[in-house]
Enzyme design. Structure first.
Site, PDB file in Angstrom:
ATOM      1  CG  ASP A 202      49.111  27.812  48.351  1.00  0.00           C
ATOM      2  OD1 ASP A 202      48.159  27.026  48.195  1.00  0.00           O
ATOM      3  OD2 ASP A 202      49.027  29.029  48.090  1.00  0.00           O
ATOM      4  CG  HIS A 272      45.330  28.405  49.135  1.00  0.00           C
ATOM      5  ND1 HIS A 272      45.597  27.808  47.922  1.00  0.00           N
ATOM      6  CD2 HIS A 272      44.465  29.417  48.859  1.00  0.00           C
ATOM      7  CE1 HIS A 272      44.941  28.440  46.955  1.00  0.00           C
ATOM      8  NE2 HIS A 272      44.241  29.417  47.500  1.00  0.00           N
ATOM      9  CD  GLU A 336      42.034  31.196  44.934  1.00  0.00           C
ATOM     10  OE1 GLU A 336      41.792  31.530  43.758  1.00  0.00           O
ATOM     11  OE2 GLU A 336      43.084  30.608  45.270  1.00  0.00           O
TER      12      GLU A 336
HETATM   13  C1  TNX Z   1      44.884  33.026  42.810  1.00  0.00           C
HETATM   14  S1  TNX Z   1      45.711  35.532  44.368  1.00  0.00           S
HETATM   15  C2  TNX Z   1      45.477  32.698  44.010  1.00  0.00           C
HETATM   16  C3  TNX Z   1      46.704  31.884  44.014  1.00  0.00           C
HETATM   17  C4  TNX Z   1      47.084  31.454  42.624  1.00  0.00           C
HETATM   18  C5  TNX Z   1      46.907  32.616  41.676  1.00  0.00           C
HETATM   19  C6  TNX Z   1      47.386  32.386  40.276  1.00  0.00           C
HETATM   20  C7  TNX Z   1      45.251  34.556  45.464  1.00  0.00           C
HETATM   21  C8  TNX Z   1      44.999  35.191  46.730  1.00  0.00           C
HETATM   22  N1  TNX Z   1      45.087  33.242  45.207  1.00  0.00           N
HETATM   23  O1  TNX Z   1      46.535  30.777  44.869  1.00  0.00           O
HETATM   24  O2  TNX Z   1      48.401  31.015  42.641  1.00  0.00           O
HETATM   25  O3  TNX Z   1      45.542  32.941  41.630  1.00  0.00           O
HETATM   26  O4  TNX Z   1      47.405  33.563  39.538  1.00  0.00           O
END
Ligand code: TNX
Length: 775
Positions: A202, A272, A336
């Site tokens: 990440d 990420h 994301e």
């Molecule tokens: C969302 S769940 C994210 C993570 C974060 C998390 C914290 C997801 C696919 N992405 O990068 O750590 O929320 O709850």
């Protein structure tokens, strides 16, 4: 006196009967609850020092499982049993026999039969036998010093509801040692899970050795410091890092494999990826320089998908990864991924042109570029005989038929995917994010990501939504909980967040939904905690807290209490800390005036966490209220009535005691139901600027006697909050000359444009409100 001696003789009787019952008795009502438990008439099996665990000679897999069982029994009872290989025809007594081949088509199924002469665990496969020994170990009572354990005669048939039973561990935000990863695997095994999803990369750190790209670990696994708290303006100044060598990974994969757990590695792409970009800046759109993330959240710098080098890199990385992980599924992330860099990157734009990607009413060209990236990696992995899993964003822009979707932003992504024929693993934030708080009493908890996922909430999860029909339902192949570790630094804290919520999850994953019964689960969990204690697991003791339900009867609030083990509860209404001298709870408490309720459950000399609730009875309490807008769905909780329910908001905006609005000014009218003297109005706001939760920019109060013509009696504006603003409650208070009012209108302005210093600068913010107090 008479009463006293009665109690004494009862105690004596209990003492004698416990002493008399030399054999501790096993109970098959374990977690997860087996499918069918048919108790039999015959004599029980007595496990003693001389009992042996037998496996078919030459079967190494079952030999290993037999050795596990011997260890488990030794831990629980202190009795060390011998393990031996036997031939099918041998007819020995006093054995626990492990075997396969009961013929079922579910490889995880097993039967457990107990007769006077033997215990037989027969699995459809080695996995089934393994779940059988888990059930057997959990049936053993803990904490009794006995030379023999009595297993009542039974015919138990068991199999899981879902084939995929997972838990995710994020080792990027914080790194966990190989020893602890093994402990985590043991914890999953105890709860019959069979998948560990390992989030290995990440923004804040790359954690897997890749021989062809040494910088990934020499540089990408290290960050120079870590932000303190929820993206505050201060950092700890301490370098942080860690990674697993390929040797360590092989060892962990093997460790998991012996426990019938498949490890699914995740390399999160194309977003990420800041840690990888730091190591290899040429893979980013701007060319860097980059820096491994030191804050939490989503970064704009992502892989440059217009650059062929990116795909060479990814294919090389996955080629090494596939040699370490035999799993059929490989997770490629996909969540994301901001598109800003791609929008102004000549290579990405050229790629968009070359591929002929164009914007339509659903997706931008850049979103389609993300889809291109995912499906290209999917084709690569398919060509190596593997299937991909991705977060639900991979649905955006079209999806290949053999991709599996992890539905995290709710169950909607999962529904959409199942309807179009893709397999789905349900893992919604609402029920299965174990990085969220497990209690409303957040101020006495370690800092968590936010949200509220109580044990009961986990237990209540329904993985197959009613929207799915017929064959669509079969596409829900499993359920998983996620442990993101932004705020979780130590192994003890991981255990604290996982347990006992994992127990509730295991029942959702394994047991029959029609047998779901939270109360019954809690009583079985009480037994399970004894095993957690024995194993030294740091589970949350919140399960011993007082549980409450609040109902409203006319102008009265009715509070009911309960505990997992019916422990005695004492309470006060004046804010003082209860003791055994306080009022003992015997029936629901009726509250019709302001009160500070405090309650504790007292077990011997152990006092539970204090349950606290403030009730404020004022002219608005339990009166009709109407607002101009609806709260944001995610933060609607009990809806607008929350603002007049007599209970003030608590220590976290997401604990259900606040309601949240986004980007729009709030206005509500309260009907006091008769003309009354009014001279002050107060409303609470909750602020947490790092989370886009800002304070009010204005507060106005107006009064009316006909709900049409309003007269403003108070108006004030407030500056936008600074970066240094502490997280917590800010009350807005309006005082004005006494006036008669039947209707009171309250208007609160939201921060429409967050300031320059904020990551969301220029964008609107959330506004969280609770209790309107009219006096
Ligand atoms: C969302 S769940 C994210 C993570 C974060 C998390 C914290 C997801 C696919 N992405 O990068 O750590 O929320 O709850």
């Amino acid at each position: 006196m008479k009463k006293m001696s009665l109690i004494l003789s009862f105690a004596l009787l209990m003492f004698v009967s416990c002493q008399g019952d030399k054999n501790a008795k096993a109970s098959y009502n374990v977690i997860p609850l087996p499918q069918t438990i048919e108790m039999k008439e015959g004599n029980p099996f007595l496990l003693s020092k001389s009992t042996k665990i037998a496996y078919p000679s030459g079967n190494d897999e079952l030999k290993q499982t037999a050795e596990f069982l011997a260890e488990y029994i030794q831990l629980s009872t202190g009795i060390k049993l011998g393990v031996l290989g036997i031939r099918e025809s041998e007819d020995a007594r006093n054995l626990i026999i492990l075997k396969t081949g009961n013929g079922g088509d579910n490889p995880d199924a097993y039967s457990l039969t107990v007769t006077e002469t033997r215990i037989t665990i027969e699995g459809s496969s080695g996995a089934g036998v393994f779940y059988g020994i888990q059930t057997l170990r959990k049936s053993i009572p803990i904490g009794k010093k006995n030379s023999k354990i009595m297993f009542p005669a039974v015919n138990l048939q068991d199999y899981p509801r879902f084939q995929y039973r997972g838990a995710m561990l994020d080792v990027s935000r914080h790194f966990f040692s190989p020893e602890f990863v093994k402990k985590y695997i043991d914890i999953l095994a105890l709860h019959n899970l069979n998948r560990m999803h390992w989030h290995l990369s990440d923004d804040q750190g790359w954690r897997i050795e890749i021989k062809k790209y040494p910088e990934l670990t020499s540089g990408g696994s290290q960050r120079k410091e870590t932000v303190i708290g929820r993206n505050s303006s201060v950092s700890d100044g301490k370098p942080y890092g860690g990674f697993y060598t390929q040797e360590q990974i092989k060892d962990i994969v093997d460790y998991a494999n012996k426990r019938f757990i498949t490890i699914i590695p995740e390399i999160d792409l194309p977003g990420h990826m800041l840690a990888a970009l730091t190591a290899y800046p040429e893979l980013g759109c701007t060319g860097g320089p980059y820096e491994v993330g030191t804050k939490w959240g989503v970064y704009d710098d992502v892989l440059c998908v217009g650059n062929e080098k990116t795909f060479t890199f990814l294919e090389d990385v996955f080629t090494e990864l596939l040699q370490l992980f035999p799993s059929k599924y490989i997770h490629i992330g996909g969540d994301e991924c901001p598109k800003v860099r791609w929008q102004s990157c000549s290579k990405c734009q050229a790629k968009i042109k070359e591929l002929g990607l164009t914007k339509d009413d659903k997706h931008s060209a850049e979103e389609k570029l993300q889809s291109y990236c995912i499906s290209r990696m999917e084709k690569f992995l398919n060509s190596k005989g593997r299937n991909i899993i991705g977060w639900d964003e991979i649905l955006e822009g079209g999806l290949a038929p053999n991709a599996t979707v992890m539905s995290w932003r709710g169950v909607e992504g999962g529904i959409a995917a199942a309807k179009q024929g893709n397999d789905v693993i349900m893992t919604p934030t609402s029920h299965l994010y174990f990085d969220y708080y497990q209690t409303k009493d957040t101020k006495n908890e370690p800092l968590a990501f936010g949200g509220l996922v109580t044990l009961e909430k986990v237990y209540s999860f329904n993985p197959i939504p009613d929207e799915l029909v017929g064959n669509e339902r079969k596409h829900i192949i499993g359920v998983q909980a996620n442990l993101w570790t932004e705020y979780i630094e130590t192994p003890e804290h991981v255990e604290y967040m996982m347990l006992p919520r994992l127990a509730a999850l295991s029942e959702v994953q394994w047991s029959a939904p029609e047998k779901k019964d939270y109360k019954d689960f809690m009583s079985r969990l009480f037994t399970m905690t004894k095993l957690y204690d024995k194993l030294g697991y740091n589970y949350s003791k919140r399960l011993f807290d007082i549980e409450t339900t609040t109902t409203f009867e006319d102008k009265t609030i009715v509070v009911s209490f309960s505990t997992i083990d019916n422990a005695p509860i004492y309470y006060t209404l004046d804010g003082s800390t209860p003791t055994t001298n306080s009022t003992k709870y015997t029936e629901p408490i009726r509250i019709d005036k302001s009160a500070e309720l405090r309650a504790v459950a007292i077990r011997g000399d152990v006092v539970s966490n204090v349950y606290e609730d403030s009730f404020n009875f004022n002219k608005a309490t339990l009166k009709p209220i109407k607002a101009n807008i609806e709260p944001t769905a995610k933060y609607a909780f009990g809806g607008i009535n929350t603002l007049v329910d007599g209970k003030r908001g608590g220590g976290s905006y997401s604990d259900g005691s606040w309601i949240g609005y986004f980007g729009e000014d709030f206005e509500a009218v309260i009907d006091l139901q008769s003309a009354q003297d009014v001279s002050s109005v107060k409303i609470g706001t909750f602020v947490s600027v790092g989370d886009w939760v800002f304070g009010a920019t204005s507060f106005k109060v107006a009064v009316s006697d006909d709900n049409t013509n309003f007269k403003e009696v108070f108006s004030k504006t407030y500056p936008v909050l600074e970066a240094t603003q502490e997280t917590g409650v800010i009350d807005l208070v309006a005082s004005f000359d006494k006036t008669k009012a039947k209707y009171v209108k309250v208007s609160v302005g939201v921060t429409k444009s967050m300031p320059e210093w904020h990551t969301g600068k220029g964008r609107p913010s959330f506004l969280f409100l609770d209790e309107i107090i009219v006096q």
